[in-house]
Design a protein around this motif. Structure first.
Motif, PDB file in Angstrom:
ATOM      1  N   LEU A  79      31.247  44.309  35.687  1.00  0.00           N
ATOM      2  CA  LEU A  79      31.758  43.523  34.560  1.00  0.00           C
ATOM      3  C   LEU A  79      31.720  44.312  33.266  1.00  0.00           C
ATOM      4  O   LEU A  79      32.699  44.344  32.508  1.00  0.00           O
ATOM      5  N   ARG A  80      30.607  44.959  33.001  1.00  0.00           N
ATOM      6  CA  ARG A  80      30.437  45.650  31.719  1.00  0.00           C
ATOM      7  C   ARG A  80      31.405  46.831  31.576  1.00  0.00           C
ATOM      8  O   ARG A  80      31.886  47.128  30.490  1.00  0.00           O
ATOM      9  N   HIS A  81      31.666  47.507  32.703  1.00  0.00           N
ATOM     10  CA  HIS A  81      32.516  48.695  32.657  1.00  0.00           C
ATOM     11  C   HIS A  81      33.816  48.466  33.426  1.00  0.00           C
ATOM     12  O   HIS A  81      34.358  49.385  34.049  1.00  0.00           O
ATOM     13  N   ALA A  82      34.314  47.250  33.352  1.00  0.00           N
ATOM     14  CA  ALA A  82      35.521  46.902  34.104  1.00  0.00           C
ATOM     15  C   ALA A  82      36.708  47.795  33.742  1.00  0.00           C
ATOM     16  O   ALA A  82      37.589  48.041  34.578  1.00  0.00           O
ATOM     17  N   ALA A  83      36.742  48.305  32.516  1.00  0.00           N
ATOM     18  CA  ALA A  83      37.854  49.165  32.102  1.00  0.00           C
ATOM     19  C   ALA A  83      37.917  50.452  32.925  1.00  0.00           C
ATOM     20  O   ALA A  83      38.967  51.109  32.978  1.00  0.00           O
ATOM     21  N   LEU A  84      36.806  50.816  33.581  1.00  0.00           N
ATOM     22  CA  LEU A  84      36.779  52.037  34.389  1.00  0.00           C
ATOM     23  C   LEU A  84      37.268  51.805  35.819  1.00  0.00           C
ATOM     24  O   LEU A  84      37.487  52.774  36.561  1.00  0.00           O
ATOM     25  N   LEU A  85      37.431  50.547  36.231  1.00  0.00           N
ATOM     26  CA  LEU A  85      37.774  50.270  37.628  1.00  0.00           C
ATOM     27  C   LEU A  85      39.109  50.881  38.053  1.00  0.00           C
ATOM     28  O   LEU A  85      39.185  51.463  39.151  1.00  0.00           O
ATOM     29  N   PRO A  86      40.177  50.789  37.257  1.00  0.00           N
ATOM     30  CA  PRO A  86      41.421  51.445  37.685  1.00  0.00           C
ATOM     31  C   PRO A  86      41.262  52.949  37.880  1.00  0.00           C
ATOM     32  O   PRO A  86      41.822  53.529  38.819  1.00  0.00           O
ATOM     33  N   GLU A  87      40.485  53.599  37.018  1.00  0.00           N
ATOM     34  CA  GLU A  87      40.260  55.037  37.184  1.00  0.00           C
ATOM     35  C   GLU A  87      39.433  55.301  38.435  1.00  0.00           C
ATOM     36  O   GLU A  87      39.666  56.286  39.157  1.00  0.00           O
ATOM     37  N   LEU A  88      38.457  54.434  38.705  1.00  0.00           N
ATOM     38  CA  LEU A  88      37.651  54.590  39.917  1.00  0.00           C
ATOM     39  C   LEU A  88      38.559  54.623  41.144  1.00  0.00           C
ATOM     40  O   LEU A  88      38.391  55.471  42.031  1.00  0.00           O
ATOM     41  N   ARG A  89      39.523  53.708  41.176  1.00  0.00           N
ATOM     42  CA  ARG A  89      40.468  53.675  42.285  1.00  0.00           C
ATOM     43  C   ARG A  89      41.325  54.942  42.314  1.00  0.00           C
ATOM     44  O   ARG A  89      41.538  55.542  43.385  1.00  0.00           O
ATOM     45  N   ARG A  90      41.820  55.365  41.149  1.00  0.00           N
ATOM     46  CA  ARG A  90      42.674  56.552  41.092  1.00  0.00           C
ATOM     47  C   ARG A  90      41.948  57.793  41.575  1.00  0.00           C
ATOM     48  O   ARG A  90      42.554  58.702  42.185  1.00  0.00           O
ATOM     49  N   LEU A  91      40.647  57.854  41.341  1.00  0.00           N
ATOM     50  CA  LEU A  91      39.856  59.024  41.725  1.00  0.00           C
ATOM     51  C   LEU A  91      39.485  59.032  43.205  1.00  0.00           C
ATOM     52  O   LEU A  91      38.865  59.986  43.675  1.00  0.00           O
ATOM     53  N   GLY A  92      39.855  57.979  43.934  1.00  0.00           N
ATOM     54  CA  GLY A  92      39.662  58.013  45.386  1.00  0.00           C
ATOM     55  C   GLY A  92      38.616  57.071  45.932  1.00  0.00           C
ATOM     56  O   GLY A  92      38.109  57.285  47.038  1.00  0.00           O
ATOM     57  N   CYS A  93      38.272  56.012  45.183  1.00  0.00           N
ATOM     58  CA  CYS A  93      37.238  55.086  45.657  1.00  0.00           C
ATOM     59  C   CYS A  93      37.739  54.302  46.876  1.00  0.00           C
ATOM     60  O   CYS A  93      38.722  53.557  46.793  1.00  0.00           O
ATOM     61  N   ALA A  94      37.062  54.454  47.998  1.00  0.00           N
ATOM     62  CA  ALA A  94      37.410  53.710  49.209  1.00  0.00           C
ATOM     63  C   ALA A  94      36.852  52.299  49.154  1.00  0.00           C
ATOM     64  O   ALA A  94      37.493  51.349  49.600  1.00  0.00           O
ATOM     65  N   PHE A  95      35.645  52.162  48.622  1.00  0.00           N
ATOM     66  CA  PHE A  95      35.034  50.850  48.427  1.00  0.00           C
ATOM     67  C   PHE A  95      33.797  51.000  47.562  1.00  0.00           C
ATOM     68  O   PHE A  95      33.269  52.108  47.390  1.00  0.00           O
ATOM     69  N   VAL A  96      33.358  49.886  47.025  1.00  0.00           N
ATOM     70  CA  VAL A  96      32.107  49.803  46.274  1.00  0.00           C
ATOM     71  C   VAL A  96      31.173  48.864  47.018  1.00  0.00           C
ATOM     72  O   VAL A  96      31.578  47.785  47.454  1.00  0.00           O
ATOM     73  N   VAL A  97      29.934  49.278  47.207  1.00  0.00           N
ATOM     74  CA  VAL A  97      28.880  48.392  47.693  1.00  0.00           C
ATOM     75  C   VAL A  97      28.234  47.738  46.480  1.00  0.00           C
ATOM     76  O   VAL A  97      27.909  48.424  45.501  1.00  0.00           O
ATOM     77  N   SER A  98      28.086  46.418  46.508  1.00  0.00           N
ATOM     78  CA  SER A  98      27.406  45.744  45.404  1.00  0.00           C
ATOM     79  C   SER A  98      26.376  44.773  45.969  1.00  0.00           C
ATOM     80  O   SER A  98      26.682  43.973  46.855  1.00  0.00           O
TER      81      SER A  98
END
Length: 443
Positions: free
Chosen positions: A263-282
């Motif tokens: 939530l706090r760093h939601a603005a980074l999520l699109p970049e996370l995907r662009r950089l190759g994120c397959a999934f996030v464990v939370s």
């Protein structure tokens, strides 16, 4: 400590260290690779044995001048204790050192198993001292030091560890590394806060990238970042990801990120995907706000919904982890958890084992003073607690047995409804199947 390893002089051969990994959920054991590098840097000849894929033979035990046993988690602690007893019986005079988060939390027990020293935190220097028979300054060190690049060549090949199953169902070799150690948060069920006390220790970026490089050279097409929380230091984490993507644009990754950080760093999520994120464990852990407050998770049920929506909008799959069985939940609450998973189309992102997890409260846990917690069970090495409704404990045992026998989400779900005495509703097939590891991580 009273036992001493012989220090080589002149042309004497180097001292021989045996470093044992006991159980790390299918991951190449990062802590063992780091220990091997630190010992090698200090002049030791290192042999590593990972008991999750190999066996410890007598030659390894009798060929060692000192033994280090990694206990980063509860299962490893119990298996490692048996290793210590075996080594002490066979080699009465050599140093035995336990290292990892669970070592100082169980020091008395491990010393009874033959340990000469227990170390944790930023412990590589203390480990080297203890293996040489010198008494470490303290069992837990938080002083940051430059880490060596982990030695991966002493471990089994990546093909023997868990692999990524991508969105197309293809299996890909996976490496594992850590960009930080410790955590800024104080979740009460986690073993990290008793060791680090809310402190984060970054690993030098060039060391992390060198570790990634050697694993990619060994065939890795995916990297798991095993930090307790990857976005405790989002700037550090994202710089590493950008460098990794620039050098190896076809390599994917996964990371563990708290709901509040999504939530706090939601603005980074699109970049996370662009950089190759397959999934996030939370580590969602629960969807009952009372339980979340007990665990001091720092998020609410509504926060989970917001984070899932933001991640989905950015195209980042989330694989939640849960601790369904606690003293503060009841059977209706467990059915509510299933409803949450299914109504948010998470069935394809939840490993069945996540529906079996029972709250573990080891010695030193921040939950140990809760009134539901009994004394530490000397056999299980955890504070004993019993649910006020015996059906809840019986369900947990039943769910665990179903998964151990290969049962899927639907089978465990049926057991939940049967225990609650509620008619089993139809299960809608998941619309999305998130990428996953062939052996599920826990956090």
């Amino acid at each position: 400590m009273t036992r001493r390893a012989t220090t080589p002089t002149g042309d004497a051969p180097p001292r021989r260290a045996l470093v044992v990994a006991c159980y790390e959920l299918g991951r190449p054991p990062h802590g063992v690779a780091l220990a091997a590098a630190a010992l090698s840097r200090a002049g030791w000849s290192v042999r590593a044995v990972d008991l999750s894929v190999d066996r410890l033979d007598d030659d390894a035990v009798h060929g060692a001048d000192a033994v280090a046993i990694a206990v980063p988690m509860h299962t490893a602690l119990r298996l490692g204790a048996a290793v210590g007893r075996r080594v002490r019986a066979a080699r009465p005079g050599i140093p035995i050192v336990y290292f990892g988060s669970y070592a100082p939390l169980n020091e008395a027990y491990l010393r009874a198993c033959g340990a000469d020293a227990v170390v944790a935190g930023e412990c590589e220097s203390a480990l080297v001292d203890a293996m040489a028979g010198r008494t470490p300054a303290a069992p837990v060190s938080l002083s940051r030091a430059r880490l060596p690049v982990p030695r991966r060549d002493v471990l089994p090949p990546l093909s023997r560890y868990a692999k990524l199953v991508d969105a197309g169902g293809r299996q890909r070799l996976a490496g594992y590394t850590e960009a930080t150690r410790g955590c800024l948060h104080m979740c009460r069920h986690c073993p990290i806060p008793p060791i680090y006390g809310g402190r984060l220790v970054p690993v030098d970026r060039d060391v992390v990238l060198a570790d990634i490089a050697q694993q990619i050279a060994a065939g890795a097409e995916h990297i798991s970042f095993g930090d307790p929380d990857f976005w405790c230091g989002p700037g550090h984490a994202m710089r590493i990801l950008r460098d990794m993507h620039d050098r190896w644009p076809g390599v994917s990754f996964d990371a563990t990120i708290k709901i509040e950080h999504l939530l706090r760093h939601a603005a980074l999520l699109p970049e996370l995907r662009r950089l190759g994120c397959a999934f996030v464990v939370s580590a969602v852990e629960a969807v009952d706000d009372r339980v979340l407050a007990k665990l001091a998770k720092g998020h609410t049920r509504a926060d989970v919904d917001r984070a899932l929506a933001l991640a989905r909008e950015a195209g980042v799959p989330v694989r939640p982890t849960f601790v369904p069985f606690t003293p503060w939940i009841d059977l209706p609450g467990l059915l509510d958890l299933l409803d949450f998973i299914e109504s948010r189309d998470l069935v394809g992102a939840v490993d069945p084992v996540q529906l079996t997890v029972r709250l573990l409260v080891p010695p030193g846990s921040l939950l140990a003073d809760e009134p539901e917690m009994g004394p530490v069970d000397a056999e299980r090495l955890t504070h004993v607690w019993t649910h006020r409704d015996e059906r809840v404990d019986a369900l947990q045992r039943r769910a665990e047995a179903i998964v151990a026998a290969g049962g899927d989400y639907a089978a465990v779900r049926a057991a939940y409804y049967q225990a609650a005495g509620v008619a089993l509703p139809p299960l809608r097939p998941p619309e999305r199947i998130a990428p996953r590891m062939t052996e599920p991580w826990f956090c």
